[in-house]
Design an enzyme around this catalytic site. Structure first.
Site, PDB file in Angstrom:
ATOM      1  N   CYS A  96       0.809  -1.222   0.000  1.00  0.00           N
ATOM      2  CA  CYS A  96       0.000   0.000   0.000  1.00  0.00           C
ATOM      3  C   CYS A  96       0.842   1.271   0.000  1.00  0.00           C
ATOM      4  O   CYS A  96       0.384   2.319  -0.442  1.00  0.00           O
ATOM      5  CB  CYS A  96      -0.927   0.023   1.203  1.00  0.00           C
ATOM      6  SG  CYS A  96      -2.021  -1.399   1.317  1.00  0.00           S
ATOM      7  N   HIS A 349      -9.043   2.931  -2.650  1.00  0.00           N
ATOM      8  CA  HIS A 349      -7.651   2.684  -2.278  1.00  0.00           C
ATOM      9  C   HIS A 349      -7.015   1.721  -3.274  1.00  0.00           C
ATOM     10  O   HIS A 349      -6.913   0.522  -3.016  1.00  0.00           O
ATOM     11  CB  HIS A 349      -7.613   2.121  -0.850  1.00  0.00           C
ATOM     12  CG  HIS A 349      -6.272   1.655  -0.386  1.00  0.00           C
ATOM     13  ND1 HIS A 349      -5.078   2.252  -0.780  1.00  0.00           N
ATOM     14  CD2 HIS A 349      -5.919   0.639   0.455  1.00  0.00           C
ATOM     15  CE1 HIS A 349      -4.062   1.611  -0.197  1.00  0.00           C
ATOM     16  NE2 HIS A 349      -4.546   0.636   0.545  1.00  0.00           N
ATOM     17  N   CYS A 380      -1.008   2.518   6.823  1.00  0.00           N
ATOM     18  CA  CYS A 380      -0.592   1.170   7.199  1.00  0.00           C
ATOM     19  C   CYS A 380      -0.204   0.421   5.930  1.00  0.00           C
ATOM     20  O   CYS A 380      -0.596   0.789   4.819  1.00  0.00           O
ATOM     21  CB  CYS A 380      -1.705   0.439   7.940  1.00  0.00           C
ATOM     22  SG  CYS A 380      -3.242   0.219   7.011  1.00  0.00           S
TER      23      CYS A 380
END
Length: 400
Positions: A96, A349, A380
């Site tokens: 991510c 996302h 995160c």
């Protein structure tokens, strides 16, 4: 030869509208590399005083580096975007935090003096390349009990966070998510998000060609009542639902970084200054808590506290992950500093691209909030990590 670190500035950032992953999503028949190319070309168009040959590096992140997200996508996208063949590029993977890492890596190179100007960003086409596609986890992870089995399922790690923070109930997570949806709707209505969206050509076999001009995932009518009835797919009678988590999405981002002196030379206008960054590891089965130690490390190194931070852009992978961060730092769930224009629960996302979306929004907020000196972008990261970047507002009124 001794070197003197140079200040690094965020000049500009753009992104494609984010789409829903899957056969009916905006980008179902659009290539991932074409989305990155669109973002790079728009950056160059918006900054005409920058000669293309002055770009020293192109770093593009992707979590699943295969197919149209492979082939060292930083280099291949640079060539496809029409940058001179002399401009190199590379690919980044920190799940991510891919785009965030592309920024911190090239930013460090600029500070060191190896680059004057760099393009950094990320892409994820989760419709074509689901998270974990082609991955072959080493059996020792489980056989040697190096990680909990739930560590490889992001939704399960979010359920684990609910266990670790029993005060973060499903109702709190849902309430946070409703606010995120509302804030995105208000930001859209005020025209705040649109300036950095790149209209992107899309194709459908049924409908022909079209143009994506706004994000597909937001659900502006979301209510507590509508979220209460959603299934909890990761645990029977659990807390994590499709309503209090980011969805599966497609999209690309790119930003322009420069040494502050080079920006002045080239007639580029900085939006914010890179101060410092930190990454940290945590137990993979509670990866959502990763922003906490990363932020603690960063604040301590810069002799700051959370009271010094005027704006916080935190990636909303899951509402519980954001709330765990806020609870640790004793920040209210509805603190006005946090994601003022909403976040990933509403906007989406697309994994490796999201770090630059956070930076885009923070830089625009800095333009409006000249009373704020410092802001954070934090997120995160899968496999148990967190990343945080500290930024300074170049328009801070206290500097005048």
């Amino acid at each position: 030869m001794p070197r003197t670190a140079r200040d690094v500035v965020f000049v500009d950032g753009v992104r494609t509208p984010f789409g829903k992953a899957g056969p009916k999503g905006l980008y179902a028949q659009t290539r991932a590399d074409d989305m990155v190319v669109r973002a790079i070309r728009e950056l160059m168009r918006r900054n005409p005083s920058l000669p293309p040959e002055r770009v020293d590096e192109v770093a593009i992140a992707a979590t699943t580096q295969t197919g149209d997200q492979g082939l060292t996508i930083g280099r291949s996208a640079a060539v496809l975007a029409g940058l001179p063949k002399s401009v190199p590029g590379f690919a980044v993977d920190r799940m991510c935090a891919g785009a965030m890492t592309a920024v911190t890596t090239t930013g460090a190179g600029i500070s060191f003096g190896s680059y004057d100007v760099a393009i950094a960003g990320g892409v994820e086409h989760m419709g074509r390349h689901p998270m974990g596609e082609g991955v072959d986890p080493n059996p020792r992870f489980l056989a040697d009990k190096l990680v909990d089995p739930s560590a490889l399922v992001m939704g399960s790690t979010a359920e684990n966070l609910h266990d670790r923070f029993p005060g973060i109930t499903k109702e709190r997570a849902d309430a946070y998510s409703v606010r995120s949806q509302r804030k995105v709707a208000e930001a859209y209505a005020a025209g705040r998000i649109q300036p950095d969206l790149v209209p992107t050509a899309v194709r459908s076999a049924e409908r022909g060609w079209g143009l994506a001009t706004e994000d597909e995932p937001p659900r502006p009518g979301t209510t507590m009542e509508s979220l209460a009835s959603l299934k909890t797919p990761f645990r029977v009678h659990g807390n994590v639902t499709a309503g209090n988590a980011a969805g599966l999405n497609d999209g690309a981002t790119a930003c322009l970084l420069a040494a502050e002196d080079a920006a002045l030379e080239l007639g580029l206008t900085p939006r914010m200054r890179l101060v410092d960054f930190a990454f940290a590891g945590v137990e993979p089965e509670v990866m959502g808590v990763g922003p906490v130690p990363a932020t603690e490390k960063l604040l301590a190194r810069n002799s700051l506290t959370m009271d010094d931070i005027g704006l916080i852009e935190i990636n909303e992978a899951f509402a519980v992950q954001v709330l765990a961060f806020l609870e640790h730092f004793k920040i209210a769930d509805d603190d006005a500093r946090v994601n003022p224009w909403g976040g990933a629960i509403a906007l989406g996302h697309p994994l490796a691209s999201s770090g630059v979306r956070l930076m885009n929004q923070l830089s625009r907020l800095f333009e409006e909030r000249t009373d704020v000196r410092f802001g954070l972008t934090t997120m995160c990261v899968g496999m148990g990590m967190g990343g945080t970047v500290l930024w300074e507002n170049v328009n801070w009124e206290g500097a005048k």
